[in-house]
Each structure stands twice: as structure tokens, then as C-alpha cells.
Scaffold this active site. Structure first.
Site, PDB file in Angstrom:
ATOM      1  N   LYS A 134      -2.992  59.654  49.612  1.00  0.00           N
ATOM      2  CA  LYS A 134      -3.188  60.578  50.741  1.00  0.00           C
ATOM      3  C   LYS A 134      -2.175  60.212  51.806  1.00  0.00           C
ATOM      4  O   LYS A 134      -2.122  59.064  52.248  1.00  0.00           O
ATOM      5  CB  LYS A 134      -4.585  60.421  51.331  1.00  0.00           C
ATOM      6  N   GLU A 224      -9.413  65.071  45.637  1.00  0.00           N
ATOM      7  CA  GLU A 224     -10.687  65.191  46.364  1.00  0.00           C
ATOM      8  C   GLU A 224     -11.355  66.557  46.187  1.00  0.00           C
ATOM      9  O   GLU A 224     -11.663  67.256  47.147  1.00  0.00           O
ATOM     10  CB  GLU A 224     -10.497  64.883  47.860  1.00  0.00           C
ATOM     11  N   HIS A 235     -17.979  58.225  57.504  1.00  0.00           N
ATOM     12  CA  HIS A 235     -16.913  58.880  58.272  1.00  0.00           C
ATOM     13  C   HIS A 235     -17.404  60.140  58.986  1.00  0.00           C
ATOM     14  O   HIS A 235     -16.904  60.471  60.058  1.00  0.00           O
ATOM     15  CB  HIS A 235     -15.725  59.222  57.367  1.00  0.00           C
ATOM     16  N   HIS A 252     -10.980  52.766  64.102  1.00  0.00           N
ATOM     17  CA  HIS A 252     -11.550  53.663  63.090  1.00  0.00           C
ATOM     18  C   HIS A 252     -12.632  52.960  62.260  1.00  0.00           C
ATOM     19  O   HIS A 252     -13.743  53.475  62.091  1.00  0.00           O
ATOM     20  CB  HIS A 252     -10.417  54.196  62.214  1.00  0.00           C
TER      21      HIS A 252
HETATM   22  P1  NAD Z   1      -2.603  50.721  62.115  1.00  0.00           P
HETATM   23  O1  NAD Z   1      -1.636  51.089  61.097  1.00  0.00           O
HETATM   24  O2  NAD Z   1      -2.513  51.385  63.439  1.00  0.00           O
HETATM   25  O3  NAD Z   1      -2.552  49.141  62.335  1.00  0.00           O
HETATM   26  C1  NAD Z   1      -3.369  48.561  63.312  1.00  0.00           C
HETATM   27  C2  NAD Z   1      -2.532  47.665  64.263  1.00  0.00           C
HETATM   28  O4  NAD Z   1      -2.234  46.458  63.566  1.00  0.00           O
HETATM   29  C3  NAD Z   1      -1.213  48.268  64.660  1.00  0.00           C
HETATM   30  O5  NAD Z   1      -0.931  47.918  65.987  1.00  0.00           O
HETATM   31  C4  NAD Z   1      -0.236  47.581  63.706  1.00  0.00           C
HETATM   32  O6  NAD Z   1       1.088  47.548  64.179  1.00  0.00           O
HETATM   33  C5  NAD Z   1      -0.827  46.215  63.649  1.00  0.00           C
HETATM   34  N1  NAD Z   1      -0.495  45.417  62.470  1.00  0.00           N
HETATM   35  C6  NAD Z   1      -0.197  45.844  61.221  1.00  0.00           C
HETATM   36  N2  NAD Z   1      -0.065  44.802  60.400  1.00  0.00           N
HETATM   37  C7  NAD Z   1      -0.278  43.690  61.137  1.00  0.00           C
HETATM   38  C8  NAD Z   1      -0.286  42.312  60.842  1.00  0.00           C
HETATM   39  N3  NAD Z   1      -0.091  41.857  59.614  1.00  0.00           N
HETATM   40  N4  NAD Z   1      -0.529  41.439  61.869  1.00  0.00           N
HETATM   41  C9  NAD Z   1      -0.788  41.899  63.112  1.00  0.00           C
HETATM   42  N5  NAD Z   1      -0.804  43.189  63.454  1.00  0.00           N
HETATM   43  C10 NAD Z   1      -0.554  44.076  62.474  1.00  0.00           C
HETATM   44  O7  NAD Z   1      -4.103  50.923  61.621  1.00  0.00           O
HETATM   45  P2  NAD Z   1      -4.805  50.706  60.199  1.00  0.00           P
HETATM   46  O8  NAD Z   1      -6.201  50.373  60.515  1.00  0.00           O
HETATM   47  O9  NAD Z   1      -4.021  49.833  59.314  1.00  0.00           O
HETATM   48  O10 NAD Z   1      -4.768  52.164  59.555  1.00  0.00           O
HETATM   49  C11 NAD Z   1      -5.395  53.256  60.180  1.00  0.00           C
HETATM   50  C12 NAD Z   1      -4.720  54.507  59.712  1.00  0.00           C
HETATM   51  O11 NAD Z   1      -4.883  54.603  58.298  1.00  0.00           O
HETATM   52  C13 NAD Z   1      -5.282  55.775  60.310  1.00  0.00           C
HETATM   53  O12 NAD Z   1      -4.227  56.592  60.732  1.00  0.00           O
HETATM   54  C14 NAD Z   1      -6.032  56.421  59.159  1.00  0.00           C
HETATM   55  O13 NAD Z   1      -6.027  57.821  59.233  1.00  0.00           O
HETATM   56  C15 NAD Z   1      -5.250  55.923  57.963  1.00  0.00           C
HETATM   57  N6  NAD Z   1      -6.032  55.865  56.719  1.00  0.00           N
HETATM   58  C16 NAD Z   1      -5.512  56.466  55.635  1.00  0.00           C
HETATM   59  C17 NAD Z   1      -6.183  56.426  54.439  1.00  0.00           C
HETATM   60  C18 NAD Z   1      -5.584  57.052  53.217  1.00  0.00           C
HETATM   61  O14 NAD Z   1      -6.251  57.121  52.189  1.00  0.00           O
HETATM   62  N7  NAD Z   1      -4.343  57.483  53.272  1.00  0.00           N
HETATM   63  C19 NAD Z   1      -7.408  55.748  54.344  1.00  0.00           C
HETATM   64  C20 NAD Z   1      -7.906  55.116  55.463  1.00  0.00           C
HETATM   65  C21 NAD Z   1      -7.209  55.179  56.659  1.00  0.00           C
HETATM   66  N1  GLY Z   2      -9.898  57.086  52.584  1.00  0.00           N
HETATM   67  C1  GLY Z   2     -10.469  58.093  51.778  1.00  0.00           C
HETATM   68  C2  GLY Z   2      -9.628  58.493  50.618  1.00  0.00           C
HETATM   69  O1  GLY Z   2      -8.610  57.934  50.350  1.00  0.00           O
HETATM   70  O2  GLY Z   2      -9.985  59.401  49.946  1.00  0.00           O
END
Ligand code: NAD
Ligand code: GLY
Length: 349
Positions: A134, A224, A235, A252
């Protein structure tokens, strides 16, 4: 008159997810590592000691969910055009879920689609976002409303990166791990309950099991149309909490934590989950300092906000309700009164 285009092709998009220290790898093509200044500052030197390419470029976009937008996608695309990337070139997503989703999306549209590899650096992106293809970005209408399914060629999960992760970000990842366990694997939940995720061997095992669970789901339902929606457990409620708190108060995964508790209380009221099972999940979340309560000021307005969810239609809300531990029901026929009564009593006991 009709002209038919036979397109019943079988495409093998299978890929491996490796959970280990990254092994040195050379790409005989142009490669761009997409990252942000924070991740680059912490870990780019390590990555560059492992990854080489015929031509290697680093593209940085600003850090944060608020930059998961068209402007950042344009930064990536323009850089690819300037460096004359072609359809054999490759992108590497190096960061959390924001970088992963945007890199995948840029890869899906650049010259109608090029390859990319995920190297996730947050726990949440290692166990969830990097797996399953995704990709996307946010716009003024909402989160992840623009995007594509575009599978990576590989996912390299190196637990080394987690050493610098702030504890709240770690907790947000734990929430997504427990999501996989409660919805699909009771044994996994019991393993999590009995172990300490701060122990690196335990964490590696939990990442493996979470990724395996998600991989099984994606293999059954890549786009999906059915069972993959179960990964949105917590969610439906969590998105309303994020919306009400303007995406500022909770990460999140934290909003999902509260959302899972709400979904469990709904399940208990529906007779699908034992009270004790719901309590076990709540205690687990509390152990990792995840929030489990939330003050709902107006249950009707909370309920109305469910309709903004991508899975909902104008008249129906899709709820993901656990059936005990390790099973789940996707339903758009939850009784409104029942849900409102859960919301009214939420956080009271
Ligand atoms: P993010 O990518 O914003 O990372 C969180 C913070 O941690 C950021 O400030 C980042 O720069 C920092 N960071 C990253 N790696 C680090 C490390 N090793 N050490 C210290 N800091 C670090 O947030 P996230 O929680 O990783 O991801 C959330 C995003 O993922 C949302 O946009 C959500 O929509 C998406 N998401 C996508 C899917 C999918 O299936 N594609 C599933 C769940 C979430
Ligand atoms: N995070 C939900 C999905 O990947 O489907």
C-alpha cells in the site's frame, strides 16, 4: 461492435522480507535512496556502508506526516527526472511509514512504475507499513486518499535502526504488532503476553511473527477486497480519535491502541469476546505505556465521524470486531445503539 483485450495474465509479484542485519548489496543500476534529514543524520552512513550502486543518489524530503503530500512527491519526481532515471532504475525507501508510503507511490507513478525496495526504520514500518504494497500520500480531503498498490521488490528489516527510536514511536509499533496477534493468531498474542519486547531476541521474534501474519493476509487479499480489511482493527475508532484531536495529541499507533480497546468493548457487548480476553489486551497495551482511555464528549458526533472512514459508505460503517483472541469479524451491520452505548460508557470503569 466490440473489441476484447485479453488481459488475464498471471504476474508473479512475490518478494522476500529479510529480518536481519543488512548484508552488503550492490545494484548494477541507478538507485535513489529516499529519506528525511532525521533518518539520514542517524543512519545513512550505516546504510551507505552496506548499499552501493552503479550511480547512487540521496533524495531527502521534510520529516513528518504533514509533509506526506504532493509537494514531497514532486521533490522526489523532479530529482529522478534531473538524474535521468529510467524504467530500470530503483528507489530505496529509507525511513518510517511516511517515507515508505511516499517512496512506493513515487515508484508506482514514475514512468508508469519502477522498482523499489523498503528499508523501514521505525517499528511500525517494520511490522506493518513496509509490507504489502500500500503506497500513497495525504491531501486536503484526508489521509492516504491518493495512492496505489505497488509491491516492493524486497523488504530489508534491520533491527539495528530501532536503537535510536523514541519510546513513544516504539509503543506505536507495539500497537500494530498486537493488532496482528489479536486478529489472527492467539498463540502469538500469548507469546507477546509472556515476553518482554525490550529484549532484542523477543523483539526480533515478534517482528517475524507480525510480518508473517501480515504476509499471509496480503497473499490472500492483496487489494483489500476482503480479509485484508481486518488489519484495520482498532483503526475505525482510532481514526475518529485522530480526527477529533487534529492528529496532534496521539501518534497513529496510540490512537489505534485506544481504538482496539473500543473495538474489544464492542465485541464484549456483542458477545463475541470474553471480558477477560478484552482485559488481557488492555493490560498488554498498558504494559507498553500505550493509551487505553479517551474522553468522548459527544458520542453521536463521534459516531458520525465514522462515516469519513475510507471503508465506510454513505450509509454503512465497516467495523472490525475481534472474535475472542486470534479471530476477527468484518461487519457493516453493527447496531448503532450498541456502539453508542459502548461509546457512552467508554472509560467509565
Ligand atoms: P514516520 O514515518 O513519521 O516516523 C516517525 C518518526 O520517527 C519520524 O519523525 C521519523 O523521521 C522518525 N524515525 C524514523 N526512523 C527512526 C529511527 N530509526 N530512529 C529515530 N527516529 C526515527 O511514522 P511511522 O509510524 O513509521 O509510519 C506512519 C505512517 O505509515 C503513516 O503515514 C501511515 O499512514 C503509514 N502506514 C502505512 C501502512 C501501509 O500498509 N502502507 C500501514 C501502516 C501505516
Ligand atoms: N495497514 C493495513 C494494511 O496494510 O492493509
Amino acid at each position: 461492435m466490440q473489441v476484447n483485450i485479453p488481459l488475464k495474465q498471471v504476474v508473479d509479484n512475490s518478494y522476500d522480507i529479510t529480518i536481519d542485519t543488512i548484508k552488503p548489496v550492490h545494484f548494477d543500476t541507478k538507485v535513489a535512496i529516499i529519506t528525511n534529514p532525521k533518518v539520514a543524520g542517524l543512519h545513512l552512513a550505516y546504510l551507505l556502508s552496506k548499499v552501493t550502486a552503479k550511480e547512487l543518489y540521496i533524495i531527502t524530503v521534510p520529516d513528518g506526516e504533514e509533509y506526506k503530500n504532493q509537494d514531497s512527491i514532486n521533490i522526489i519526481l523532479e530529482s529522478l527526472f534531473n538524474h535521468k532515471f529510467n524504467r530500470k532504475s530503483m528507489l530505496i525507501a529509507f525511513g518510517g511509514g511516511v517515507i515508505g508510503d511516499m517512496t512506493g507511490y513515487a515508484a508506482s507513478i514514475y514512468q508508469r512504475g519502477i522498482n523499489f525496495v523498503q528499508i523501514p526504520t521505525t517499528l511500525l514500518s517494520q511490522v506493518d507499513a513496509s509490507v504489502g504494497g500500500k503506497t500513497g500520500m495525504n491531501n486536503s480531503y484526508g489521509k492516504n486518499l491518493v495512492g496505489a498498490f505497488h509491491q516492493p521488490k524486497a523488504v530489508l528489516i534491520d533491527p539495528h535502526f530501532l536503537s535510536t527510536l523514541p519510546s513513544r514511536e516504539f509503543g506505536a509499533g507495539v500497537a500494530e504488532i498486537v493488532k496482528m496477534a489479536v486478529t489472527f493468531n492467539k498463540d502469538f498474542f500469548e507469546f507477546l503476553e509472556s515476553a518482554d519486547l525490550k529484549d532484542s531476541d523477543v523483539l526480533q521474534e515478534a517482528i517475524k511473527q507480525a510480518v508473517q501474519t501480515k504476509a499471509n493476509v496480503v497473499a490472500q487479499d492483496e487489494k483489500e477486497n476482503g480479509i485484508r480489511a481486518a488489519l484495520n482493527y482498532g483503526h475505525t475508532f482510532g481514526h475518529v480519535i485522530e480526527n477529533e484531536t487534529k492528529y496532534k495529541k496521539y501518534l497513529h499507533g496510540e490512537a489505534v491502541s485506544i481504538g482496539m480497546v473500543m473495538a474489544n468493548e464492542t465485541a464484549v457487548k456483542m458477545g463475541l469476546m470474553d471480558k477477560n480476553e478484552a482485559l488481557r489486551v488492555k493490560s498488554f497495551l498498558e504494559k507498553y505505556n500505550l493509551p487505553v482511555s479517551y474522553k468522548i464528549s459527544d458520542s453521536e458526533s463521534f459516531y458520525e465521524t465514522f462515516f469519513l472512514d475510507k471503508k465506510s459508505s454513505d450509509s454503512q460503517i465497516t467495523f472490525i470486531i475481534p472474535v475472542g483472541l486470534g479471530d476477527v469479524k468484518i461487519t457493516d451491520s453493527c447496531d448503532k445503539e450498541l456502539v453508542i452505548s459502548v461509546l457512552n460508557s467508554f472509560g467509565e470503569s
